[in-house]
Design an enzyme around this catalytic site. Structure first.
Site, mmCIF file in Angstrom:
data_model
loop_
_atom_site.group_PDB
_atom_site.id
_atom_site.type_symbol
_atom_site.label_atom_id
_atom_site.label_comp_id
_atom_site.label_asym_id
_atom_site.label_seq_id
_atom_site.Cartn_x
_atom_site.Cartn_y
_atom_site.Cartn_z
ATOM 1 N N SER A 30 0.820 -1.199 0.000
ATOM 2 C CA SER A 30 0.000 0.000 0.000
ATOM 3 C C SER A 30 0.861 1.259 0.000
ATOM 4 C CB SER A 30 -0.931 -0.006 1.215
ATOM 5 O OG SER A 30 -1.931 0.984 1.088
ATOM 6 N N ASP A 51 4.060 2.370 2.553
ATOM 7 C CA ASP A 51 4.560 1.213 3.294
ATOM 8 C C ASP A 51 6.079 1.162 3.311
ATOM 9 O OD1 ASP A 51 2.143 0.271 4.121
ATOM 10 O OD2 ASP A 51 1.929 -1.254 2.569
ATOM 11 N N HIS A 54 -0.413 3.205 -4.819
ATOM 12 C CA HIS A 54 -1.736 3.808 -4.951
ATOM 13 C C HIS A 54 -2.587 3.002 -5.920
ATOM 14 C CE1 HIS A 54 -4.894 6.773 -5.545
ATOM 15 N NE2 HIS A 54 -4.396 7.456 -4.524
ATOM 16 N N ASN A 56 7.404 -3.763 7.753
ATOM 17 C CA ASN A 56 8.317 -2.622 7.765
ATOM 18 C C ASN A 56 7.935 -1.616 8.860
ATOM 19 O OD1 ASN A 56 10.456 -1.060 6.832
ATOM 20 N ND2 ASN A 56 9.196 0.011 5.326
ATOM 21 N N GLY A 112 -23.041 7.323 -41.752
ATOM 22 C CA GLY A 112 -23.308 8.741 -41.516
ATOM 23 C C GLY A 112 -24.311 8.900 -40.397
ATOM 24 N N LEU A 113 -24.551 10.122 -39.982
ATOM 25 C CA LEU A 113 -25.481 10.393 -38.901
ATOM 26 C C LEU A 113 -26.908 10.011 -39.272
ATOM 27 C CD1 LEU A 113 -24.160 13.927 -37.897
ATOM 28 C CD2 LEU A 113 -23.992 11.860 -36.491
ATOM 29 N N LYS A 119 -28.560 8.213 -45.698
ATOM 30 C CA LYS A 119 -27.906 6.946 -46.068
ATOM 31 C C LYS A 119 -28.864 6.001 -46.788
ATOM 32 C CE LYS A 119 -26.994 5.899 -41.859
ATOM 33 N NZ LYS A 119 -27.668 7.083 -41.298
ATOM 34 N N SER A 165 -23.401 3.006 -37.980
ATOM 35 C CA SER A 165 -22.091 2.394 -37.665
ATOM 36 C C SER A 165 -21.108 3.449 -37.165
ATOM 37 C CB SER A 165 -21.524 1.645 -38.876
ATOM 38 O OG SER A 165 -21.535 2.412 -40.041
#
Length: 635
Positions: free
Chosen positions: A36, A39, A118, A169, A472-473, A478, A546
């Site tokens: 951690s 440490d 972290h 530690n 296309g949008l 299309k 798409s």
């Protein structure tokens, strides 16, 4: 601060070649420090470098100055500064990136990876653990076993590390309490057994004070076990087991310096090889024998795991980068569908069904991942239901590759079982993975050969198969333009079929919604259908938003070169929204329609379409005529 007497070995001055040779013959231990935040991982590595006298005089002077300026230990040397080199690391007092350091003792050479503690940088820790032989799990004696302690231990075990050191530690901050040490060891032992860590070595230390690092400390008279450096010098590396395994050599490079030499270079992942050995090249399965084992220093009578060599063959057989040279009588598996464990390392979550690049050793293929079977809670080890994987999540999922790859389960071979996934659009590494096993259907499903080929179908129709992919949008036109193009092709006696986005959702794709994952699956299915129709010799027109480049590229890759024609119906969002023939933009703006492209879901416009039509400047007929002219001749 008292500077140690750094006296160089006399052999360095008297016999430098002999000194270098003595170090060259030592074996190498790769290990990581993890745990951690705070440490003491960086401090411990700094202490190891300091005590092994692997610091040059100018480095020591700089360390002393930096310790006074940005150190966290008052007037004492801050050993963490030897490892934490990034400005952000020094400012925050944490490790962010993986830092690799080399040092040596009389008995062994070491490469240590200081891994960040972290949670945000768990992906960096996975990188360091992937090549390690041993893990030093640090625990702050004041805090005990924490979430990151469990997470890192689980990941290390998952990544194949079998040697663990539990370094308790900062024992100086709890008055070197044996009771506290025993309590932490018992707590960790219970967790370690639950995840399959069979054994570990627990050592009470103080990285800052140097207790039990290179010599037993008088502050812990109750401890009689090994000190840290002694354990690192003597732990078994299992090299003999690796060399006893069957030969595996992933080919990295075809070495062809002249017309008289052709060799296949790579690092031996396992086993041994010598001239005369029978080998098999996978995935082709062709067999031959080894003629020479070539290195820069001359030919070898035998090479072993870990050595980089160039092999020449007795026969001229096809072998290239990505192939694997294996023992002829014990080859690895070849498959294209697997169960795998994934560690997700990207801020953007896994998108099931999307194509990613999969790199395994020297092999590189396209892969798709199915929705996870489950995710793993590293604290409780519970298996959780999951539709995707987020940053730092660990899960198990099935994946498939676009062509068979040579592999072995990760538990058996890191080299042929470990892989990474790369986002095709951003080139970011998004996941690390471990192959568990191939799926049986990958072995039992085979292509059934037919006598009538796709060329026969095309010849019968007197045309070249094409897939005209309109993108296309919504509201760009299309479907209208695709319909006009098909009418013109019909008048030219061409055999066509139009797949429209709305129409296929009434049947083939009626089970799919409009989430990003469902959009991807929608396009994958349509791509497969379009490919089958092209195999039948048809000119296929598709009209789908798409929205993602990766999925359009996926369909392009399904077809022979030149048969996929991307047609971008280029209409600005404001124009498409003004048309709003179906009232969809209005619903999306009001919040009644979620995940609508252009409003709350992105559209990735084609970068290099074969054909672009602008419906602001062109009428439907003009656009259709322009497309017909662009695709002629159709034979």
């Amino acid at each position: 601060m008292t500077r140690p007497a750094y006296t160089p070995e006399a052999q360095i001055a008297e016999d430098i070649e002999g000194y270098l040779a003595s170090h060259r013959d030592k074996d190498l231990l790769r290990f990581i420090t993890c745990g951690s935040v705070d440490d003491g991982k960086s401090t411990l590595i700094g202490r190891l470098l300091y005590d092994s006298k692997m610091i040059f005089d100018d480095q020591l002077s700089a360390l002393e100055a930096d310790s006074k300026r940005v150190g966290t230990q008052g007037q004492e040397i801050d050993f963490a500064l030897l490892v934490d080199g990034l400005a952000a690391e020094r400012e925050q007092g944490i490790t962010i990136d993986v830092a690799y350091r080399f040092f040596t003792t009389e008995k062994r050479k070491f490469i240590v990876a200081d891994c960040p503690g972290h949670e945000q940088y768990t992906r960096n820790m996975v990188t360091g653990a992937s090549t390690a032989d041993l893990a030093v799990i640090l625990i702050d004696a004041r805090k005990g076993v924490l979430v990151q302690t469990r997470r890192h231990s689980y990941l290390c075990h998952l990544l194949g590390i079998r040697h663990f050191v539990l370094a308790v530690n900062k024992l100086d901050l709890v008055d070197y309490s044996q009771d506290r040490f025993d309590e932490i060891v018992a707590d960790y032992a219970e967790f370690a057994r639950s995840i399959g860590i069979a054994d570990f070595t627990a050592i009470p230390i103080s990285g800052f004070k140097g207790d039990n690092i290179t010599a037993l400390s008088a502050n812990t008279p109750w401890y009689a076990g090994p000190v840290l450096i002694d354990h690192l010098e003597t732990v078994s590396l299992d090299r003999a087991e690796q060399q006893a395994a069957p030969l595996r050599l992933p080919v990295q490079w075809v070495n062809r310096p002249n017309l008289d030499f052709r060799g296949f270079a790579g690092q031996i992942a396992s086993g041994t090889v010598k001239p005369g050995d029978a080998v098999r090249v996978l995935p082709s399965g062709r067999t031959t024998t080894v003629s020479r084992v070539v290195t820069l220093g001359g030919d070898l009578e035998q090479a072993v795991a870990g050595e980089s060599v160039t092999l020449t063959f007795a026969d001229e057989i096809d072998c290239s980068r990505g192939d694997v040279i294996a023992a002829a009588d014990a080859p690895p598996e070849v498959a294209d569908q697997f169960e795998a464990t994934l560690v997700w390392m990207d801020d953007q979550p896994l998108i099931p069904g999307r194509g990613y690049w999969l790199k395994l050793g020297t092999q590189s293929v396209s892969a798709t991942v199915q929705p996870p079977k489950y995710a793993i809670n590293v604290n409780t080890l519970d298996r959780l239901a999951a539709k995707t994987l987020d940053l730092n999540a660990i899960g198990v999922a099935e994946l498939s590759t676009d062509k068979p790859i040579v592999f072995e389960p990760y538990a058996q071979s890191k080299a042929l079982g470990g892989f990474i996934l790369i986002d095709k659009l951003t080139n970011r590494t998004v996941a690390a993975g471990m192959l568990n096993f191939s799926l049986r259907r990958a072995q039992n499903v085979h292509w059934q050969p037919t006598d009538i080929t796709r060329e026969d179908h095309a010849a019968l129709k007197n045309q070249k198969p094409r897939v005209l992919w309109f993108t296309g949008l919504s509201g760009s036109g299309k479907s209208t333009i695709a319909n006009a193009v098909e009418k013109r092709l019909n008048l030219m006696n061409r055999h066509t079929f139009l797949l429209d986005g709305d129409n296929v959702r009434h049947g083939l794709n009626k089970d799919l919604g409009f989430t990003e994952a469902d959009r991807i699956e929608n396009i994958r299915r349509v791509g497969e259908v379009a490919r089958l129709m092209a195999d039948a010799g048809l000119i296929v027109l598709t009209a789908f938003i798409s929205p993602f480049r990766a999925e359009r590229d996926m369909v392009r890759a399904m077809l022979p070169e030149g048969e996929f024609i991307e047609i971008f119906v280029d209409t600005p969002l404001e124009v498409a929204e003004a048309r709003d023939v179906k009232g969809l933009y209005k619903k999306a703006r009001s919040g009644a329609l979620k995940n609508f492209t252009g409003v709350d879901s992105p559209y990735e416009a084609p970068e290099h379409p074969e054909i672009r039509v602008n419906t602001v400047e062109m009428t439907v007929d003009e656009a259709a005529d322009a497309i017909i002219r662009a695709i002629l001749p159709l034979k």
